[in-house]
Write a protein that holds these residues in place. Structure first.
Motif, PDB file in Angstrom:
ATOM      1  N   LEU A 244       0.749  -1.138   0.046  1.00  0.00           N
ATOM      2  CA  LEU A 244       0.023   0.134   0.136  1.00  0.00           C
ATOM      3  C   LEU A 244       0.796   1.310  -0.238  1.00  0.00           C
ATOM      4  N   PHE A 245       1.877   1.319   0.732  1.00  0.00           N
ATOM      5  CA  PHE A 245       2.670   2.577   0.873  1.00  0.00           C
ATOM      6  C   PHE A 245       3.901   2.451   0.173  1.00  0.00           C
ATOM      7  N   GLY A 246       4.367   1.583  -0.323  1.00  0.00           N
ATOM      8  CA  GLY A 246       5.642   1.348  -1.212  1.00  0.00           C
ATOM      9  C   GLY A 246       6.736   0.466  -0.537  1.00  0.00           C
ATOM     10  N   GLU A 247       7.679  -0.082  -1.423  1.00  0.00           N
ATOM     11  CA  GLU A 247       8.966  -0.723  -0.787  1.00  0.00           C
ATOM     12  C   GLU A 247       9.776  -0.037   0.003  1.00  0.00           C
ATOM     13  N   GLU A 248       9.854   1.112   0.021  1.00  0.00           N
ATOM     14  CA  GLU A 248      10.788   1.722   0.799  1.00  0.00           C
ATOM     15  C   GLU A 248      10.530   2.204   2.184  1.00  0.00           C
ATOM     16  N   ARG A 249       9.114   1.764   2.629  1.00  0.00           N
ATOM     17  CA  ARG A 249       8.633   2.347   3.940  1.00  0.00           C
ATOM     18  C   ARG A 249       9.146   1.408   4.870  1.00  0.00           C
ATOM     19  N   LYS A 250       9.515   1.841   5.924  1.00  0.00           N
ATOM     20  CA  LYS A 250      10.005   0.969   7.314  1.00  0.00           C
ATOM     21  C   LYS A 250       8.710   0.738   8.103  1.00  0.00           C
ATOM     22  N   VAL A 251       8.589  -0.269   8.624  1.00  0.00           N
ATOM     23  CA  VAL A 251       7.384  -0.831   9.617  1.00  0.00           C
ATOM     24  C   VAL A 251       7.706  -0.866  10.861  1.00  0.00           C
ATOM     25  N   ARG A 252       6.906  -0.377  11.805  1.00  0.00           N
ATOM     26  CA  ARG A 252       7.314  -0.555  13.204  1.00  0.00           C
ATOM     27  C   ARG A 252       6.220  -1.448  13.763  1.00  0.00           C
ATOM     28  N   PHE A 253       6.592  -2.487  14.650  1.00  0.00           N
ATOM     29  CA  PHE A 253       5.766  -3.404  15.232  1.00  0.00           C
ATOM     30  C   PHE A 253       5.942  -3.141  16.722  1.00  0.00           C
ATOM     31  N   ARG A 254       4.646  -2.828  17.517  1.00  0.00           N
ATOM     32  CA  ARG A 254       4.823  -2.490  19.003  1.00  0.00           C
ATOM     33  C   ARG A 254       3.594  -3.288  19.686  1.00  0.00           C
ATOM     34  N   CYS A 255       3.917  -3.313  20.763  1.00  0.00           N
ATOM     35  CA  CYS A 255       2.739  -3.835  21.993  1.00  0.00           C
ATOM     36  C   CYS A 255       1.743  -2.856  21.953  1.00  0.00           C
ATOM     37  N   ASP A 256       0.298  -3.559  21.936  1.00  0.00           N
ATOM     38  CA  ASP A 256      -0.808  -2.514  22.173  1.00  0.00           C
ATOM     39  C   ASP A 256      -1.857  -3.518  23.033  1.00  0.00           C
ATOM     40  N   TYR A 257      -2.901  -2.675  23.206  1.00  0.00           N
ATOM     41  CA  TYR A 257      -3.993  -3.543  24.009  1.00  0.00           C
ATOM     42  C   TYR A 257      -5.195  -3.422  23.579  1.00  0.00           C
ATOM     43  N   PHE A 258      -5.932  -4.499  23.181  1.00  0.00           N
ATOM     44  CA  PHE A 258      -7.290  -4.626  22.912  1.00  0.00           C
ATOM     45  C   PHE A 258      -7.857  -5.863  23.644  1.00  0.00           C
ATOM     46  N   PRO A 259      -9.239  -5.818  24.294  1.00  0.00           N
ATOM     47  CA  PRO A 259      -9.572  -7.229  24.970  1.00  0.00           C
ATOM     48  C   PRO A 259      -9.730  -8.426  24.206  1.00  0.00           C
ATOM     49  N   PHE A 260      -9.962  -8.377  22.875  1.00  0.00           N
ATOM     50  CA  PHE A 260     -10.078  -9.248  22.245  1.00  0.00           C
ATOM     51  C   PHE A 260      -8.824 -10.315  21.418  1.00  0.00           C
ATOM     52  N   VAL A 261      -7.563  -9.669  21.691  1.00  0.00           N
ATOM     53  CA  VAL A 261      -6.491 -10.293  21.194  1.00  0.00           C
ATOM     54  C   VAL A 261      -5.602 -10.448  22.170  1.00  0.00           C
ATOM     55  N   GLU A 262      -4.578 -11.463  22.213  1.00  0.00           N
ATOM     56  CA  GLU A 262      -3.535 -11.625  23.340  1.00  0.00           C
ATOM     57  C   GLU A 262      -2.334 -12.360  22.294  1.00  0.00           C
ATOM     58  N   PRO A 263      -1.160 -11.621  22.481  1.00  0.00           N
ATOM     59  CA  PRO A 263      -0.869 -10.546  22.494  1.00  0.00           C
ATOM     60  C   PRO A 263      -1.599  -9.315  21.751  1.00  0.00           C
ATOM     61  N   GLY A 264      -1.702  -8.150  21.765  1.00  0.00           N
ATOM     62  CA  GLY A 264      -2.059  -7.122  20.884  1.00  0.00           C
ATOM     63  C   GLY A 264      -1.015  -6.370  20.612  1.00  0.00           C
ATOM     64  N   VAL A 265      -1.039  -5.692  19.168  1.00  0.00           N
ATOM     65  CA  VAL A 265       0.060  -4.867  18.501  1.00  0.00           C
ATOM     66  C   VAL A 265      -0.399  -3.735  18.000  1.00  0.00           C
ATOM     67  N   GLU A 266       0.399  -2.912  17.486  1.00  0.00           N
ATOM     68  CA  GLU A 266       0.080  -1.797  16.849  1.00  0.00           C
ATOM     69  C   GLU A 266       1.196  -1.752  15.998  1.00  0.00           C
ATOM     70  N   ILE A 267       0.775  -1.294  14.475  1.00  0.00           N
ATOM     71  CA  ILE A 267       1.630  -0.979  13.514  1.00  0.00           C
ATOM     72  C   ILE A 267       1.845   0.095  12.807  1.00  0.00           C
ATOM     73  N   ALA A 268       2.895   0.799  12.712  1.00  0.00           N
ATOM     74  CA  ALA A 268       3.013   2.167  12.249  1.00  0.00           C
ATOM     75  C   ALA A 268       4.115   2.211  11.238  1.00  0.00           C
ATOM     76  N   ILE A 269       3.832   3.221  10.345  1.00  0.00           N
ATOM     77  CA  ILE A 269       5.214   3.316   9.120  1.00  0.00           C
ATOM     78  C   ILE A 269       5.812   4.570   9.235  1.00  0.00           C
ATOM     79  N   ASP A 270       6.926   4.409   8.997  1.00  0.00           N
ATOM     80  CA  ASP A 270       7.867   5.576   8.867  1.00  0.00           C
ATOM     81  C   ASP A 270       7.244   6.766   8.138  1.00  0.00           C
ATOM     82  N   CYS A 271       7.408   7.934   8.723  1.00  0.00           N
ATOM     83  CA  CYS A 271       6.567   9.245   8.133  1.00  0.00           C
ATOM     84  C   CYS A 271       7.068   9.506   6.565  1.00  0.00           C
TER      85      CYS A 271
END
Ligand code: YSA
Length: 347
Positions: A244-271
Motif C-alpha cells: 500500500l505505501f511502497g517498498e521503501e517504507r519502514k514498518v514498526r511493530f509494537r505492543c498494544d492492548y485490545f481485550p479480544f487479542v493476546e498479545p495485541g500489537v500496533e503497526i506504524a510506518i515511517d513518516c
C-alpha cells in the motif's frame, strides 16, 4: 327560401372571419359547402320548387355557393401563408447548428473512501483473503460481549455509540463501533481455515474534530487455522504495508492492548513527509500509526466453538480515512463527508 339563403351566407361569412387554422377551415367547408350543408340541401331541393320560385332561389343559391367558395379559397391561401411563416419562425429560433462542438458529459467518480476500500481489498485478495460484509446495526453481544468487552469493561469508554430504541428489539442493539463483530459472525458460520477481510462503516458517539468523525470506515482482517503464529501476522501485515505505501517504507511493530487479542500489537510506518525525522504530520515522532492487531484471544475462539489448543489466528483493524489522510496529507477528516465537490474532484 331566399331569407334562409341569406342567413346561411351571413352565418358562414361570420364564422369564416374568426377561423385561425386550416383544420378549422376544413370543418367550416364541410359545415357550409359539404353534402349535408343547408346550401347543398337547398340546391338539391330546387327541382321540387314551383318554376317561378326555382329560378330566383336557384340563381341566389348558386351565387351564395360561388361567394362561399371564393371566400374559402382566399382564406385557405391566407392560413397557408401564416402556417408557413410560423414554421419559418420556429425553424429560425430552434435551428440546430450541427457544426457546434458537443457539450461535455460530466462524469462522476468514485469517492476516495471507495477507492481505498477497493485498493486494500485487492491487496488482501491477492494474499488469499475473501471479502465479506456485515450489518451496521449490531447487537451488544457481537459488538462487545463476544469480544471480551462485558458491560462494566473500561474499554467500553472508547466505544461510546448510538443505541437503538430497545422497544423495537429484544436484545440491546447499537450502531457498530468497529468491524470486529464480524470476526464472531464469520467464525460462527464457518470452520477453519478462515481468511477474510471486512470493509464497512462504523459509528461512534463522539465530538467530531480534525481526526474523528461519528461515521467512518474500517477494514477488519481475520485469519484462523492450525499453526498460525505471530510471525504470520507480522509477515502478512508487513507485506500489506509495503504494497500500500511502497517498498521503501519502514514498518514498526509494537505492543498494544485490545481485550479480544493476546498479545495485541500496533503497526506504524515511517513518516513519508519527513522520512522519520519528525514533523507536524507525525507529531514529531517520525512514525504514523496505521492499524491495531493481535492474536485472537483464546476466550473468543472458545465462544465460537473453535478449540484454542488446535486453532490459532490473527486479526487486525484499520481506519480508512486515517490512511487516506496520511497518503494525501489531508489535515481534516471532516472534508471526506462534507460533500464539497471541489475537494472530492481531486481524487
Ligand atoms: C484491533 C485488534 C484486532 O485484532 C482487530 C481489530 C482491532 C481494531 C479495533 N476493533 C478498533 O476499532 N480499534 S480502534 O478503536 O483503535 O480503531 C481502529 C481505527 O479506526 C483507528 O486507528 C482509527 O484509524 C479509526 N477510528 C477510530 N475511531 C475513529 C476512527 N476514524 C475516524 N473517526 C473516529 N471517530
Amino acid at each position: 327560401m331566399l331569407k334562409k339563403l341569406d342567413q346561411t351566407r351571413s352565418k358562414a361569412i361570420d364564422e369564416l372571419s374568426s377561423l385561425s387554422d386550416l383544420k378549422g377551415l376544413e370543418d367550416w367547408r364541410i359545415r357550409h359547402l359539404g353534402k349535408k350543408s343547408a346550401l347543398t340541401q337547398i340546391l338539391r331541393g330546387l327541382a321540387a320548387l314551383p318554376s317561378e320560385e326555382r329560378k330566383a332561389v336557384g340563381a341566389s343559391a348558386n351565387e351564395v355557393k360561388a361567394l362561399l367558395e371564393r371566400h374559402y379559397g382566399e382564406k385557405k391561401e391566407t392560413l397557408k401563408q401564416e402556417a408557413y411563416q410560423d414554421l419559418e419562425r420556429t425553424l429560425t429560433v430552434e435551428k440546430i447548428d450541427v457544426t457546434l462542438p458537443g457539450r461535455p458529459i460530466s462524469l462522476g467518480r468514485l469517492h476516495p473512501t471507495t477507492q481505498i476500500v477497493r485498493e486494500i481489498c485487492d491487496i488482501f485478495v491477492a494474499l488469499g483473503f475473501q471479502v465479506v460484509e456485515g450489518p451496521e446495526v449490531e447487537s451488544d453481544y457481537y459488538n462487545f460481549e463476544a469480544l471480551n468487552i462485558p458491560a462494566d469493561h473500561p474499554a467500553r469508554d472508547m466505544f461510546s455509540t448510538f443505541w437503538i430504541d430497545t422497544e423495537i428489539s429484544e436484545r440491546p442493539m447499537l450502531l457498530r463501533t468497529h468491524t470486529s463483530p464480524m470476526q464472531i459472525r464469520v467464525m460462527e458460520r464457518t470452520r477453519p481455515p478462515v481468511r477474510v477481510v471486512v470493509p464497512g462503516k462504523c459509528y461512534r458517539y463522539e465530538a467530531t474534530d480534525a481526526t474523528h468523525e461519528s461515521m467512518f470506515y474500517q477494514i477488519e482482517g481475520l485469519a484462523v487455522d492450525e499453526n498460525i503464529t505471530l510471525a504470520d501476522l507480522k509477515g502478512t501485515l508487513f507485506e500489506f504495508a509495503k504494497r500500500l505505501f511502497g517498498e521503501e517504507r519502514k514498518v514498526r511493530f509494537r505492543c498494544d492492548y485490545f481485550p479480544f487479542v493476546e498479545p495485541g500489537v500496533e503497526i506504524a510506518i515511517d513518516c513519508f513527509a519527513c522520512g522519520g525525522a519528525g514533523c507536524r504530520l507525525c507529531s514529531g515522532t517520525g512514525w504514523l500509526e496505521i492499524l491495531g492487531a493481535g492474536m485472537v484471544h483464546p476466550d473468543v475462539l472458545r465462544r465460537v466453538n473453535y478449540d484454542p489448543d488446535v486453532y490459532t489466528g490473527f486479526a487486525f483493524g484499520l481506519g480508512l480515512e486515517r490512511i487516506l489522510m496520511l497518503r494525501y496529507g489531508i489535515d481534516d477528516i471532516r472534508l471526506f463527508y462534507s460533500n464539497d465537490i471541489r475537494f472530492l474532484r481531486q481524487f
